[in-house]
Enzyme design. Structure first.
Site, PDB file in Angstrom:
ATOM      1  N   GLU A 161       8.247   3.139   5.391  1.00 20.36           N
ATOM      2  CA  GLU A 161       7.548   2.440   5.078  1.00 20.36           C
ATOM      3  C   GLU A 161       8.951   1.802   3.398  1.00 20.36           C
ATOM      4  O   GLU A 161       9.072   1.945   2.230  1.00 20.36           O
ATOM      5  CB  GLU A 161       6.253   2.706   3.219  1.00 20.36           C
ATOM      6  N   CYS A 169      22.414   2.647  -9.275  1.00 21.11           N
ATOM      7  CA  CYS A 169      23.942   3.089  -9.188  1.00 21.11           C
ATOM      8  C   CYS A 169      25.064   2.463  -9.361  1.00 21.11           C
ATOM      9  O   CYS A 169      25.182   1.347  -9.292  1.00 21.11           O
ATOM     10  CB  CYS A 169      23.981   3.993  -8.538  1.00 21.11           C
ATOM     11  N   CYS A 172      25.411   0.413  -6.474  1.00 21.49           N
ATOM     12  CA  CYS A 172      24.547  -0.802  -6.378  1.00 21.49           C
ATOM     13  C   CYS A 172      25.119  -1.104  -6.705  1.00 21.49           C
ATOM     14  O   CYS A 172      26.240  -2.811  -6.745  1.00 21.49           O
ATOM     15  CB  CYS A 172      23.335  -0.229  -6.754  1.00 21.49           C
ATOM     16  N   GLU A 316      -0.292   3.035  10.606  1.00 21.54           N
ATOM     17  CA  GLU A 316      -1.261   4.154  10.219  1.00 21.54           C
ATOM     18  C   GLU A 316      -2.755   3.798   9.117  1.00 21.54           C
ATOM     19  O   GLU A 316      -1.980   2.642   8.668  1.00 21.54           O
ATOM     20  CB  GLU A 316      -0.241   4.931   8.348  1.00 21.54           C
ATOM     21  N   TRP A 324      -3.681  12.068  -2.764  1.00 17.60           N
ATOM     22  CA  TRP A 324      -2.618  13.158  -3.183  1.00 17.60           C
ATOM     23  C   TRP A 324      -3.434  14.350  -4.502  1.00 17.60           C
ATOM     24  O   TRP A 324      -4.228  14.911  -4.142  1.00 17.60           O
ATOM     25  CB  TRP A 324      -1.953  12.072  -3.324  1.00 17.60           C
TER      26      TRP A 324
HETATM   27  C1  GLA Z   1       2.160   6.168   3.302  1.00 17.51           C
HETATM   28  C2  GLA Z   1       2.715   7.338   4.353  1.00 17.51           C
HETATM   29  C3  GLA Z   1       2.486   8.226   4.808  1.00 17.51           C
HETATM   30  C4  GLA Z   1       1.224   9.067   3.651  1.00 17.51           C
HETATM   31  C5  GLA Z   1       0.790   7.801   3.762  1.00 17.51           C
HETATM   32  C6  GLA Z   1      -0.537   8.913   3.198  1.00 17.51           C
HETATM   33  O1  GLA Z   1       1.784   4.916   4.274  1.00 17.51           O
HETATM   34  O2  GLA Z   1       4.235   6.139   5.673  1.00 17.51           O
HETATM   35  O3  GLA Z   1       4.169   9.163   5.390  1.00 17.51           O
HETATM   36  O4  GLA Z   1       2.519   8.699   2.831  1.00 17.51           O
HETATM   37  O5  GLA Z   1       0.838   6.852   2.606  1.00 17.51           O
HETATM   38  O6  GLA Z   1       0.455   8.624   1.643  1.00 17.51           O
HETATM   39 ZN    ZN Z   2      22.586   3.207  -5.299  1.00 15.84          ZN
END
Ligand code: GLA
Ligand code: ZN
Length: 676
Positions: A161, A169, A172, A316, A324
């Site tokens: 992701e 920083c 950067c 996913e 969480w």
């Molecule tokens: C995201 C991330 C996963 C996990 C899920 C669920 O999509 O890619 O690593 O953290 O969320 O929280």
């Molecule tokens: Zn940086």
């Protein structure tokens, strides 16, 4: 544009060596150990799982101390899955570097106050830091050398992701100044482009240029600097990934490369990131503790398919309760199956649930997997098993099918950045603008492609340009040509307000596209939540909000007029013949009824068919393959629905009434009919 019935844009759902539509999971062997693998693999086989993703957070186990690699446990898992007929996606683990690494090297990103992020979560790395770059190449190379010829590794996922490198920083700052020097060539050019004379910000040395560090409310940084900072950090993320991709391409022949994007995250240029993948993938969580994603789910599918204009994966897919610290709702019986079918109906070919089993420890204990913490297969397992069976049975029909769209919605990173930097008024966010058009089209079962400005527009009958705010001369020319050759475009308020430096144009709006639209925006009124109304040519009325442009007719015809406010009686929506095509300009944002009248008129004029009377919460998408049309209906709600469908069709999946089709709660129907 020459248009024929078969002239729709094609997005291939899979190649000729058609892989089956498959179900997979994310699996973390490092969380469960070897013994459990012996239980999980047979269970997965029973469920029909054909692919697993592993390794994307396992750096501390893959390189327990600097330069000492241990791939044995992962290799054992890869081979065990492979021998059981389950193929593998490996992730490069750079989203979570280990503690020893951070103890030795300070690669923490700095926030706007220049405070380091610190250890204990994830993404605690600046992608511009030279040590992070080098370490990313090193761990990627070590993994690639080890697994590049493993026959069970089908693909790689870069990092996890990726977003814009949110960092302020010193590295950067240095890299940003170099990026600017490369872009502008001289400080004179930069000062001119940004208009730094405002507030006495003219730069006489590159070192003087700040990052957009913390600014108090009412004292924001120059919008041109902010735009370039976002572009720069997006480029940094693209280059970071590219370095991994170059290594993987070289050492892993035959293994594919992808990445799991976050659908509608708009912090960076996903089209640029996608240039280095073989196929696109995204992470789809329709219901989280933070709310329901609703229309953002189908839009996320279409946005992801648009990245490569072909079949995509769900890397996913929601498997149950998400959460969480707080949990979202339990999924209802049939719901995860319905979401997975919905993905397939938008052109997804492989769907990996996240995750196989709920983790016992760590931040994501309550982000539930197919199995609960106790590892016992129950309802969600049975649902996935049913899904995998259906995918297997329908693969001969659907594998290799194509999404064909007559309608394109064009979007790009600059427009997203532009509205983030200056939202101008509440309700103007770019996804919100896009959803105003996308939602009715989705409800009417009209396929839509979400494309980049570089896409070929010629196969589309209708090109929608929501919120095209920052525009280059080249793109204006492209739109002009598309319309003059017979295409139809729809424009919105705030079209071509800015040049590519995020500076206001000094010509009447809609700037470079004024001749195409055939109107001039004489003045405008930010409305936010204030509600007004318009009357259409057919006397129907609808309410409006957010924004109102007062339009002067140059060559265009009015289609709707304001009924109230200082613009009462003045045109609000117009249509202009331009060359062989048409340009619609919609000077405001309407309610559902507004887009019903407005878009139905346009679809009719363009000869694009749409379905009326579909029950709410029913998704209808169409795929095409070898002279056949496959209509996939998904009931996204928990109440049974009846539909009557015109035409001759054969039901491949679902329940058929005498003259109607019944969609049970979260039910699916797949219908085959002849193309035409
Ligand atoms: C995201 C991330 C996963 C996990 C899920 C669920 O999509 O890619 O690593 O953290 O969320 O929280
Ligand atoms: Zn940086």
């Amino acid at each position: 544009m020459t248009e024929t019935k078969t002239g729709q844009a094609k997005q291939t759902v899979s190649k000729s060596s058609a892989p089956r539509i498959r179900v997979g999971v994310t699996y973390y062997p490092e969380h469960w150990g070897k013994a459990r693998l012996g239980i999980d693999i047979p269970l997965m086989r029973e469920a029909g799982i054909q692919i697993v993703r592993m390794g994307e957070f396992a750096w501390s186990r893959l390189e327990p101390s600097e330069g000492r690699y241990d791939f044995s446990w992962l290799e054992e898992a890869v081979n065990a899955f492979g021998q059981a007929g389950i193929s593998v996606v490996l992730g490069t683990p750079t989203a979570a570097p280990p503690a020893w690494f951070h103890q030795k090297y300070d690669v923490y990103p700095r926030d706007e106050w220049k405070r380091p992020l610190g250890f204990g979560t994830r993404l605690q790395r600046c992608l511009n830091h030279p040590v992070m770059r080098e370490s990313s190449r090193r761990i990627t190379e070590a993994m690639a050398r080890h697994f590049g010829h493993n026959p069970f590794v089908e693909a790689w996922q870069t990092d996890n992701e990726l977003t814009q490198n949110y960092c302020y920083c010193d590295y950067c700052a240095k890299a940003f100044r170099e990026w600017l020097a490369d872009k502008y060539g001289s400080l004179d050019n930069l000062n001119r482009a940004w208009g730094t004379v405002f507030w006495s910000q003219e730069y006489s040395d590159w070192e003087q240029i700040p990052l957009p560090w913390f600014a108090k409310c009412g004292m924001a940084h120059n919008p041109s600097l902010q735009l370039d900072y976002r572009r720069f950090q997006s480029d940094a993320t693209v280059t970071f990934q590219q370095e991994q991709v170059n290594i993987l391409r070289c050492l892993c022949p035959g293994q594919k490369i992808t990445h799991n994007i976050m659908g509608l995250n708009d912090s960076m240029d996903y089209f640029a990131l996608a240039a280095d993948w073989d196929f696109a993938a995204w992470d789809n969580y329709p219901i989280t503790p933070w709310g329901e994603n609703g229309m953002r789910v189908p839009l996320g599918h279409d946005v992801t398919r648009g990245m490569k204009n072909r079949a995509f994966w769900i890397m996913e897919e929601q498997a149950g309760i998400t959460g969480w610290e707080m949990m979202g709702p339990q999924t209802e019986p049939g719901q995860i199956r319905a979401w997975a079918w919905q993905a397939v109906s938008h052109g997804a070919e492989t769907i990996l649930f996240f995750r196989w089993r709920s983790c016992l420890y760590g931040t994501e204990q309550y982000w539930h997997g197919i199995l609960n913490h106790d590892g016992v297969p129950r309802r969600h397992f049975q649902e996935v098993k049913q899904l995998a069976k259906e995918f297997g049975e329908l693969s001969p029909f659907l594998s290799g099918a194509e999404v064909r769209s007559d309608v394109a919605i064009v979007h790009d990173a600059d427009q997203h950045y532009g509205y983030h930097i200056q939202p101008q008024v509440r309700g103007m966010g770019l996804w919100d603008q896009i959803l105003r058009f996308y939602t009715p089209l989705w409800r009417w079962g009209v396929n839509v492609d979400l494309v980049s400005p570089a896409a070929d527009f010629s196969p589309y009958r209708l090109v929608i340009l929501p919120g095209w705010y920052i525009l280059s001369d080249e793109f204006a020319d492209k739109v002009r040509q598309y319309v003059s050759r017979g295409g139809t475009v729809v424009m919105n308020p705030r079209t071509v307000v800015k040049n590519i430096d995020n500076v206001c144009v000094q010509i009447p709006l809609p700037g470079l596209l004024r001749d195409v639209a055939g109107i001039t925006v004489a003045e405008y009124s930010p409305m936010a939540e204030k509600v007004g109304s318009v009357q259409f040519r057919d006397q129907n009325t609808a309410s409006i909000s957010v924004w109102a442009d007062q339009l002067l007719l140059d060559t265009a015809e009015p289609f709707a007029w304001y009924r109230d406010s200082i613009y009462a009686g003045k045109p609000a929506v117009t249509c202009n013949d331009f060359g062989k095509g048409k340009a619609w300009y919609c000077g405001t944002f309407g309610d559902e009824g507004f887009y019903h009248i407005f878009l139905k008129q346009i679809l009719n004029e363009c000869g694009i068919s749409s379905w009326d009377g579909l029950p709410k919460g029913t998704s209808v998408r169409t795929l095409y393959r070898e002279g056949k049309r496959y209509t996939i209906l998904v009931n996204l709600e928990g109440q049974e629905k009846q539909l009557s469908l015109p035409g001759d069709w054969k039901m491949l999946l679902g329940e058929q009434g005498l003259n109607t089709l019944t969609l049970k709660a979260y039910g699916i129907a797949v219908l085959e009919s002849d193309r035409s």
